[in-house]
Design a protein around this motif. Structure first.
Motif, PDB file in Angstrom:
ATOM      1  N   ALA A  22      -0.552   1.087 -10.113  1.00 33.26           N
ATOM      2  CA  ALA A  22      -0.070   0.258  -9.009  1.00 33.26           C
ATOM      3  C   ALA A  22      -0.670  -1.148  -9.100  1.00 33.26           C
ATOM      4  CB  ALA A  22      -0.439   0.897  -7.675  1.00 33.26           C
ATOM      5  N   MET A  23       0.133  -2.146  -8.733  1.00 29.20           N
ATOM      6  CA  MET A  23      -0.348  -3.527  -8.777  1.00 29.20           C
ATOM      7  C   MET A  23      -1.578  -3.715  -7.899  1.00 29.20           C
ATOM      8  SD  MET A  23      -0.229  -6.569  -9.910  1.00 29.20           S
ATOM      9  CE  MET A  23       1.337  -6.777 -10.757  1.00 29.20           C
ATOM     10  N   ILE A  24      -1.624  -3.049  -6.761  1.00 29.55           N
ATOM     11  CA  ILE A  24      -2.779  -3.203  -5.879  1.00 29.55           C
ATOM     12  C   ILE A  24      -4.050  -2.725  -6.578  1.00 29.55           C
ATOM     13  CG2 ILE A  24      -2.511  -0.938  -4.755  1.00 29.55           C
ATOM     14  CD1 ILE A  24      -3.335  -2.281  -2.129  1.00 29.55           C
ATOM     15  N   ASP A  25      -3.936  -1.735  -7.469  1.00 31.18           N
ATOM     16  CA  ASP A  25      -5.106  -1.267  -8.220  1.00 31.18           C
ATOM     17  C   ASP A  25      -5.504  -2.276  -9.292  1.00 31.18           C
ATOM     18  OD1 ASP A  25      -5.387   1.086  -6.748  1.00 31.18           O
ATOM     19  OD2 ASP A  25      -3.952   2.164  -8.006  1.00 31.18           O
ATOM     20  N   TRP A  26      -4.513  -2.901  -9.954  1.00 31.55           N
ATOM     21  CA  TRP A  26      -4.841  -3.957 -10.904  1.00 31.55           C
ATOM     22  C   TRP A  26      -5.569  -5.102 -10.212  1.00 31.55           C
ATOM     23  CZ3 TRP A  26      -4.985  -3.818 -15.965  1.00 31.55           C
ATOM     24  CH2 TRP A  26      -4.189  -2.904 -16.666  1.00 31.55           C
ATOM     25  N   VAL A  27      -5.106  -5.458  -9.027  1.00 34.10           N
ATOM     26  CA  VAL A  27      -5.748  -6.540  -8.275  1.00 34.10           C
ATOM     27  C   VAL A  27      -7.185  -6.159  -7.937  1.00 34.10           C
ATOM     28  CG1 VAL A  27      -5.733  -7.786  -6.073  1.00 34.10           C
ATOM     29  CG2 VAL A  27      -3.603  -7.497  -7.367  1.00 34.10           C
ATOM     30  N   ARG A  28      -7.397  -4.950  -7.507  1.00 37.65           N
ATOM     31  CA  ARG A  28      -8.756  -4.517  -7.170  1.00 37.65           C
ATOM     32  C   ARG A  28      -9.666  -4.525  -8.393  1.00 37.65           C
ATOM     33  NH1 ARG A  28      -6.335   0.305  -3.416  1.00 37.65           N
ATOM     34  NH2 ARG A  28      -6.430  -0.777  -1.384  1.00 37.65           N
ATOM     35  N   ARG A  63       0.804  -1.218   0.000  1.00 40.78           N
ATOM     36  CA  ARG A  63       0.000   0.000   0.000  1.00 40.78           C
ATOM     37  C   ARG A  63       0.839   1.271   0.000  1.00 40.78           C
ATOM     38  NH1 ARG A  63      -3.775  -1.934   4.963  1.00 40.78           N
ATOM     39  NH2 ARG A  63      -1.668  -2.286   5.793  1.00 40.78           N
ATOM     40  N   GLY A  64       2.111   1.166   0.352  1.00 39.13           N
ATOM     41  CA  GLY A  64       2.976   2.335   0.427  1.00 39.13           C
ATOM     42  C   GLY A  64       3.478   2.772  -0.940  1.00 39.13           C
ATOM     43  N   PRO A  65       4.056   3.972  -1.019  1.00 36.84           N
ATOM     44  CA  PRO A  65       4.164   4.931   0.081  1.00 36.84           C
ATOM     45  C   PRO A  65       2.892   5.762   0.242  1.00 36.84           C
ATOM     46  CG  PRO A  65       5.271   5.778  -1.865  1.00 36.84           C
ATOM     47  CD  PRO A  65       4.785   4.395  -2.210  1.00 36.84           C
ATOM     48  N   GLU A  66       2.516   5.979   1.469  1.00 37.88           N
ATOM     49  CA  GLU A  66       1.394   6.857   1.826  1.00 37.88           C
ATOM     50  C   GLU A  66       0.105   6.475   1.118  1.00 37.88           C
ATOM     51  OE1 GLU A  66       2.681  10.829   1.120  1.00 37.88           O
ATOM     52  OE2 GLU A  66       4.198  10.793   2.709  1.00 37.88           O
ATOM     53  N   GLY A  67      -0.140   5.161   1.018  1.00 33.37           N
ATOM     54  CA  GLY A  67      -1.397   4.684   0.462  1.00 33.37           C
ATOM     55  C   GLY A  67      -1.503   4.706  -1.046  1.00 33.37           C
ATOM     56  N   THR A  68      -0.421   5.046  -1.740  1.00 33.55           N
ATOM     57  CA  THR A  68      -0.480   5.146  -3.202  1.00 33.55           C
ATOM     58  C   THR A  68      -0.295   3.796  -3.885  1.00 33.55           C
ATOM     59  OG1 THR A  68       1.906   5.564  -3.441  1.00 33.55           O
ATOM     60  CG2 THR A  68       0.458   7.478  -3.077  1.00 33.55           C
ATOM     61  N   GLY A  69       0.353   2.854  -3.222  1.00 32.47           N
ATOM     62  CA  GLY A  69       0.641   1.564  -3.827  1.00 32.47           C
ATOM     63  C   GLY A  69       1.769   1.593  -4.841  1.00 32.47           C
ATOM     64  N   ARG A  70       2.466   2.722  -4.942  1.00 29.62           N
ATOM     65  CA  ARG A  70       3.446   2.871  -6.011  1.00 29.62           C
ATOM     66  C   ARG A  70       4.802   2.261  -5.686  1.00 29.62           C
ATOM     67  NH1 ARG A  70       1.867   5.549 -10.184  1.00 29.62           N
ATOM     68  NH2 ARG A  70       3.994   5.964 -10.861  1.00 29.62           N
ATOM     69  N   ASN A 108       7.616  -3.016   8.729  1.00 30.54           N
ATOM     70  CA  ASN A 108       6.640  -2.952   7.636  1.00 30.54           C
ATOM     71  C   ASN A 108       6.669  -1.593   6.935  1.00 30.54           C
ATOM     72  OD1 ASN A 108       4.666  -3.757   5.858  1.00 30.54           O
ATOM     73  ND2 ASN A 108       2.970  -3.489   7.287  1.00 30.54           N
ATOM     74  N   ILE A 109       7.834  -1.237   6.440  1.00 33.42           N
ATOM     75  CA  ILE A 109       7.986   0.050   5.776  1.00 33.42           C
ATOM     76  C   ILE A 109       7.241   0.089   4.440  1.00 33.42           C
ATOM     77  CG2 ILE A 109      10.178   0.562   6.893  1.00 33.42           C
ATOM     78  CD1 ILE A 109      11.580  -0.383   4.361  1.00 33.42           C
ATOM     79  N   LEU A 110       6.860  -1.077   3.909  1.00 33.41           N
ATOM     80  CA  LEU A 110       6.127  -1.123   2.643  1.00 33.41           C
ATOM     81  C   LEU A 110       4.626  -0.978   2.839  1.00 33.41           C
ATOM     82  CD1 LEU A 110       8.005  -4.124   0.985  1.00 33.41           C
ATOM     83  CD2 LEU A 110       8.441  -1.683   0.666  1.00 33.41           C
ATOM     84  N   ASP A 111       4.188  -0.982   4.103  1.00 33.48           N
ATOM     85  CA  ASP A 111       2.763  -0.977   4.422  1.00 33.48           C
ATOM     86  C   ASP A 111       2.071  -2.137   3.700  1.00 33.48           C
ATOM     87  OD1 ASP A 111       0.459  -0.235   5.672  1.00 33.48           O
ATOM     88  OD2 ASP A 111       0.001   1.445   4.322  1.00 33.48           O
TER      89      ASP A 111
END
Length: 317
Positions: free
Chosen positions: A95-101, A78-85, A128-131
Motif C-alpha cells: 500500500a502507498m501509505i506503507d511506502w510513505v511510512r 487508509r481504507g478498506p478497513e485500515g489496510t490501505g489497499r 469519506n468512503i476511502l478513509d
C-alpha cells in the motif's frame, strides 16, 4: 552536496504538481538546479519507472542513498478497513501509505504538499468512503497516517505546505529553506504551515481594498466591489495570494476574490451567498445528496475545499 528529494502521489487530483509546473521567473527546473535540489524521483516527471524506481526506493531504505526530503502530494488512503489497499504502488503489492511510512522513517524532512496531503482535503469529503487523512492531521485534529507524535530525522514534524493547489513558490521556497537549515519549529504556525506565507491574510494587498475602505460591497463575484461582506471568514484566512500575485501563470484563481484559497482544516459556519441561485429555475439550492452537501459546504461555500469532511459531519449532527 545536493538536497535530494523524492515526491510521491496518492489520493488527489495531481493539481499541486500541475501548479508547480507553472512556476515562472524562473521556471521549475531552473529553480531546482539553482537551489541545489535534486529531484530524485517524481511519478509524472521522472524517466525512471518500474524496476528502476523500486531499486531507488530500496537504496534509500537501505541507507545507500540519502533522502533529504520526502514530498507527498495527495491524501493517505487508509481504507478498506485500515489496510490501505485502495492504493498500492504500481509494481508492488504494498500500500502507498506503507511506502510513505517507510520512507518517512529515513527522510531528514517530510513535506505535505497541498491540503489533501496535509489534512485530508477534498479526498476526505463526506462520507469519506476511502478513509482518507493527511500525513499528520486527520482534518483539524493531529494524528493522520504518521501519528501526532511523528518527528522526522531533521527534528521537525511534517511541514504542511497547504493549498488547493499550492503556489509553486511555496513549495520551492520551503525546500530551499530546508536545504539550508533555515527552517525550525518557530517557522511553522499552529497548523505547521510555513509562516513565510501562512502569516499573511487573503485580505492583505487585495485589489478590491479600495472598495472595502469605502464600504462598497458587491453582491456577486462579477460585480465591482468588496466581497468581504459575503465571505468575511474567507477574507480572514491566512494566505498571501494577493501579495504574491497568484493571478499569473502560477495556476491560481483571479486576484481580489477572497474565496479561492483552500488551505486550512476545520472551517465551520458555511455561507451560501456565492452559490448560484437555482431557485429561480425551479430547483432547490440544496445539493441532491449528503455527499454533495459535504462537498459544497467544505469546498465552495467556506472557501476551504480541503476540509469538506468536517463540514459534512457538522451537517449530519
Amino acid at each position: 552536496m545536493m538536497f535530494r528529494v523524492i515526491w510521491l502521489q496518492s489520493g488527489g487530483c495531481g493539481g499541486c504538481t500541475m501548479s508547480l509546473l507553472c512556476a515562472e521567473s524562473p521556471d521549475l527546473l531552473t529553480t531546482l538546479r539553482g537551489a541545489g535540489i535534486d529531484l530524485l524521483w517524481h511519478p509524472s516527471l521522472s524517466a525512471r519507472m518500474g524496476v528502476d524506481a523500486l531499486e531507488l526506493f530500496g537504496d534509500v531504505l537501505a541507507g545507500r542513498v540519502a533522502l533529504d526530503a520526502l514530498c507527498v502530494e495527495g491524501a493517505m488512503l487508509r481504507g478498506p478497513e485500515g489496510t490501505g489497499r485502495f492504493h498500492t504502488l504500481a509494481g508492488t503489492d504494498v500500500a502507498m501509505i506503507d511506502w510513505v511510512r517507510r520512507l518517512s522513517g529515513v527522510a531528514r524532512h517530510v513535506v505535505a504538499v497541498g491540503s489533501c496531503s496535509a489534512y485530508g482535503g477534498m479526498t476526505a469529503a463526506a462520507p469519506n468512503i476511502l478513509d482518507a487523512c493527511g500525513l499528520q492531521y486527520d482534518g483539524q485534529y493531529p494524528g493522520g497516517a504518521l501519528g501526532a507524535g511523528f518527528v522526522a530525522r531533521g527534528g521537525l514534524p511534517v511541514v504542511n505546505v497547504a493549498g488547493c493547489p499550492t503556489h509553486p513558490d511555496w513549495v520551492t521556497e520551503t525546500l530551499m529553506l530546508l536545504a539550508r537549515n533555515m527552517m525550525d519549529a518557530d517557522a511553522l504556525d499552529d497548523f505547521r504551515r510555513p509562516r513565510f506565507y501562512a502569516d499573511q491574510l487573503v485580505h492583505h494587498g487585495c485589489t478590491r481594498n479600495e472598495f472595502y475602505e469605502y464600504k462598497a460591497s458587491a453582491r456577486h463575484p462579477s460585480e465591482l466591489g468588496c466581497m468581504m461582506e459575503h465571505m468575511a471568514a474567507s477574507a480572514r484566512r491566512r494566505m498571501e495570494t494577493a501579495i504574491r500575485g497568484c493571478g499569473t501563470g502560477a495556476g491560481h484563481a483571479p486576484r481580489g476574490i477572497c474565496v479561492h484559497q483552500l488551505h486550512r482544516p476545520g472551517i465551520r459556519g458555511a455561507r451560501t451567498s456565492l452559490l448560484p441561485n437555482t431557485q429561480d429555475r425551479g430547483h432547490s439550492r440544496r445539493p441532491a445528496n449528503r455527499y454533495a452537501q459535504g462537498m459544497v459546504r467544505g469546498a465552495v461555500v467556506t472557501g476551504e475545499g480541503g476540509h469538506a469532511r468536517t463540514a459534512g459531519k457538522e451537517r449530519r449532527q
